[in-house]
Scaffold this motif. Structure first.
Motif, PDB file in Angstrom:
ATOM      1  N   SER A  13     -39.919   8.306 -26.174  1.00  0.00           N
ATOM      2  CA  SER A  13     -38.961   9.335 -25.771  1.00  0.00           C
ATOM      3  C   SER A  13     -37.622   8.659 -25.538  1.00  0.00           C
ATOM      4  O   SER A  13     -37.561   7.608 -24.880  1.00  0.00           O
ATOM      5  N   ASN A  16     -37.863  18.547 -29.086  1.00  0.00           N
ATOM      6  CA  ASN A  16     -36.443  18.515 -28.716  1.00  0.00           C
ATOM      7  C   ASN A  16     -35.610  17.697 -29.706  1.00  0.00           C
ATOM      8  O   ASN A  16     -34.973  16.708 -29.352  1.00  0.00           O
ATOM      9  N   TYR A  35     -36.798   6.165 -22.625  1.00  0.00           N
ATOM     10  CA  TYR A  35     -37.382   6.547 -21.341  1.00  0.00           C
ATOM     11  C   TYR A  35     -38.881   6.265 -21.273  1.00  0.00           C
ATOM     12  O   TYR A  35     -39.417   6.027 -20.194  1.00  0.00           O
ATOM     13  N   CYS A  60     -32.406  21.522 -22.574  1.00  0.00           N
ATOM     14  CA  CYS A  60     -32.786  20.615 -23.655  1.00  0.00           C
ATOM     15  C   CYS A  60     -31.670  19.632 -23.988  1.00  0.00           C
ATOM     16  O   CYS A  60     -31.934  18.494 -24.380  1.00  0.00           O
ATOM     17  N   ASP A 112     -32.975   9.362 -25.462  1.00  0.00           N
ATOM     18  CA  ASP A 112     -31.778  10.135 -25.750  1.00  0.00           C
ATOM     19  C   ASP A 112     -30.764   9.195 -26.396  1.00  0.00           C
ATOM     20  O   ASP A 112     -31.121   8.088 -26.815  1.00  0.00           O
ATOM     21  N   THR A 141     -29.901  18.007 -22.142  1.00  0.00           N
ATOM     22  CA  THR A 141     -29.903  16.863 -21.226  1.00  0.00           C
ATOM     23  C   THR A 141     -31.235  16.117 -21.213  1.00  0.00           C
ATOM     24  O   THR A 141     -31.385  15.143 -20.479  1.00  0.00           O
ATOM     25  N   GLN A 142     -32.191  16.580 -22.009  1.00  0.00           N
ATOM     26  CA  GLN A 142     -33.526  15.987 -22.017  1.00  0.00           C
ATOM     27  C   GLN A 142     -33.696  15.058 -23.215  1.00  0.00           C
ATOM     28  O   GLN A 142     -33.032  15.198 -24.244  1.00  0.00           O
TER      29      GLN A 142
END
Length: 438
Positions: free
Chosen positions: A127, A9, A134, A95, A129, A97-98
């Motif tokens: 991980s 992503n 996260y 994707c 954003d 929002t991930q």
């Protein structure tokens, strides 16, 4: 030493894609791989090349590793209201929002229980954003068996991190956890707060991996080594000569500074500052011999683009080789003759290279000729129907060693990873006015 890198992503990459430097079972071209001498680690490749059409995602893969590197390096000093520099796959609403996920598996020199440095396999990833981290994890394999040093996972319902750590991981762990914000990496925070145990891992990302995503780089490093170290200058001259560049010597000289064009009323302190800055910008001259063996100095700026580029990269290449670092270059073929690209790749795929690695993208197909790369060193990028990038190795096609012309097969589209060119036509309803041409 990079074992493999995975990303999910990120930009044109939707599903997880993995680039592996692990040698397969074939024993062809033994100089193209090495034993990293780390427990539970197979032989690794010295080089890897990635092919693909324009906009296929080759650059996205390298930018992903550069983004991971940048986030690790800048995380501790990140401002509270500053976003994390990430861009997910935008062509899928889910994707968007991930989080983006990175993971690198690599070899780093780490101190053993007795303090002796040993090659150790490490797995690190996270991980994130634009707003927060996260998940983050680190596993180390000092004796071949996994030691899960730490793992943090964000509990979205309760808005806090769930932590797991190992007794193998030492130091002020609770203090480091308390000082790690949700938008920061624990690895970076702990190192900046004096975790000696994690520092080699942090240093691998921030110092041992050089990523070049521009056509040209500064020649300052090459100028400095030529000016300060005669042995390094001899090595660079030797490289240039072996690359069929006719140069006898390299001369570094201070420029002639003329301040007559400056305003008379400019304060003297400003003039001195200009003099200091210009004095640091040394000129480079390549010494050639004319047809009567006279020395002729030519300013590097007047040499060809390819010659300038090799000089720019020369010291970096030898620095990487000398320190067993990993060099990653996007569009390595720009401004270089195909034979020079092959020549530089051969330097990495040689007995003179112990553990350094070169990973690069290119459109130059002569790299595919059977005398340069193993089949497991060649990768392709292609976009599918979802307009997302797929990365796959040549070995997926099981090409026959010595019998299959890999360059010819690639040019004919057997492996994918090349543009599908259609006939050009003007739209039928096109109406271009004469005004638009003026």
């Amino acid at each position: 030493m990079l074992i493999q890198f995975s990303v999910e992503n990120f930009k044109s990459i939707k599903e997880e894609q993995t680039l592996s430097l692990v040698k397969n079972s074939a024993d062809e071209m033994p100089e193209n791989y090495f034993n990293p001498n780390a427990p539970a680690t197979p032989d690794l490749l010295k080089t890897a090349v990635i092919y693909g059409a324009n906009a296929s995602g080759k650059s996205s893969l390298l930018k992903a590793l550069a983004s991971m590197q940048s986030i690790i390096k800048n995380s501790f000093n990140k401002k509270l209201d500053e976003s994390i520099d990430l861009e997910p796959f935008l062509l899928d609403p889910i994707c968007r929002t991930q989080p983006t996920t990175f993971q690198a598996v690599f070899i780093v020199q780490m101190p053993s229980e007795t303090g002796e440095l040993r090659a150790t396999r490490v797995e690190y990833g996270f991980s994130a954003d634009k707003k927060q981290i996260y998940e983050e994890w680190l596993s180390v394999y000092p004796k071949g068996r996994e030691q899960a040093w730490f793992h943090r996972l964000y509990n979205d319902e309760n808005k806090f991190f769930e932590w797991k750590d190992s007794n193998f991981f030492k130091g002020q762990k609770e203090t480091w956890k308390k000082n790690t914000r949700s938008d920061q990496l624990f690895l970076s925070t702990a190192v900046h707060l004096n975790s000696e145990q994690l520092k080699p891992i942090y240093d691998w990302f921030t110092q041992n991996v050089s990523i070049i995503n521009t056509d040209r780089i500064s020649n300052k490093m090459s100028k400095n080594v030529c000016q300060k170290d005669n042995d390094w200058k001899r090595v660079i001259i030797s490289l240039l000569q072996q690359a069929d560049i006719d140069v006898e010597d390299i001369v570094i000289r201070k420029p002639n500074i003329n301040l007559k064009g400056l305003p008379d009323d400019m304060p003297e302190e400003y003039k001195q500052k200009i003099i200091e800055e210009l004095s640091e910008n040394f000129d480079v001259f390549f010494v050639h011999l004319d047809n009567q063996a006279n020395r002729i100095e030519i300013n590097l700026k007047d040499e060809s683009d390819g010659t300038q580029k090799i000089f720019e990269f020369a010291s970096l290449i030898f620095f990487v080789l000398h320190n067993n670092y990993t060099l990653i270059i996007d569009e390595f073929n720009k401004s270089l003759h195909p034979d020079l690209v092959r020549f530089l790749v051969k330097i990495f795929n040689s007995k003179h290279n112990d553990y350094a690695q070169l990973i690069f993208t290119t459109h130059e197909t002569s790299i595919l000729r059977k005398d340069l790369l193993r089949r497991d060193q060649i990768w392709f990028c292609e976009k599918g129907k979802e307009k997302s990038t797929s990365l796959y190795p040549l070995t997926d096609f099981s090409p026959h060693k010595g019998r299959e012309d890999i360059e010819e097969c690639y040019l004919h589209g057997r492996y994918g990873g090349k543009p599908i060119i259609k006939d050009f036509f003007f739209p039928e309803d096109l109406n271009i006015s004469d005004d638009a041409e003026s």
